[in-house]
Design a protein around this motif. Structure first.
Motif, PDB file in Angstrom:
ATOM      1  N   ARG A  64     -13.645   9.013 -50.962  1.00  0.00           N
ATOM      2  CA  ARG A  64     -12.712   8.949 -49.832  1.00  0.00           C
ATOM      3  C   ARG A  64     -12.273  10.349 -49.425  1.00  0.00           C
ATOM      4  N   ARG A  68     -12.871  12.113 -45.857  1.00  0.00           N
ATOM      5  CA  ARG A  68     -11.690  12.589 -45.124  1.00  0.00           C
ATOM      6  C   ARG A  68     -11.875  14.051 -44.728  1.00  0.00           C
ATOM      7  N   PHE A 101     -10.450   6.884 -42.765  1.00  0.00           N
ATOM      8  CA  PHE A 101     -10.278   7.826 -43.864  1.00  0.00           C
ATOM      9  C   PHE A 101      -9.133   8.818 -43.681  1.00  0.00           C
ATOM     10  N   VAL A 102      -8.662   8.997 -42.480  1.00  0.00           N
ATOM     11  CA  VAL A 102      -7.602   9.980 -42.260  1.00  0.00           C
ATOM     12  C   VAL A 102      -6.264   9.294 -42.043  1.00  0.00           C
TER      13      VAL A 102
END
Length: 110
Positions: A64, A68, A101-102
């Motif tokens: 992850r 990101r 992801f952000v």
């Protein structure tokens, strides 16, 4: 998990093929990579689809974090405006990764 291997290999391929000391060289290598190795539709059908089927919760914090950082780096280098068709299409893909992801995940560094 298999999906983590696919995601890791995807990022490795990107890092080995998309580079450049200045923005123009980097942009040229990104376009080449998108046109010849990972078109946005392929990214969506392999990475995005796998994540949607398996669920992001099965992905380790390390993967992850890598995604990101990849998304944030792309946003920084690409900005928000693109005149090149493949980059416009890639922006749609990046927005999904950005929201996944952000904005939605709390990343724990391992």
């Amino acid at each position: 998990a298999l999906v983590e291997i696919v995601m890791s290999e995807f990022l490795d391929h990107y890092q080995n093929n998309v580079n450049g000391s200045d923005r123009d060289l980097w942009l040229s290598s990104l376009i080449h990579w998108l046109e010849n190795f990972y078109p946005p539709a392929v990214i969506e059908s392999s990475i995005k689809r796998s994540l949607m089927l398996k669920g992001i919760q099965i992905i380790s914090g390390t993967i992850r974090s890598m995604f990101r950082e990849w998304v944030l780096d792309l946003r920084l280098k690409l900005g928000n405006s693109h005149d090149i068709p493949i980059l416009k299409r890639f922006d749609v893909t990046i927005r999904w990764f950005e929201s996944t992801f952000v904005h939605k995940t709390k990343v724990v560094r391992v």
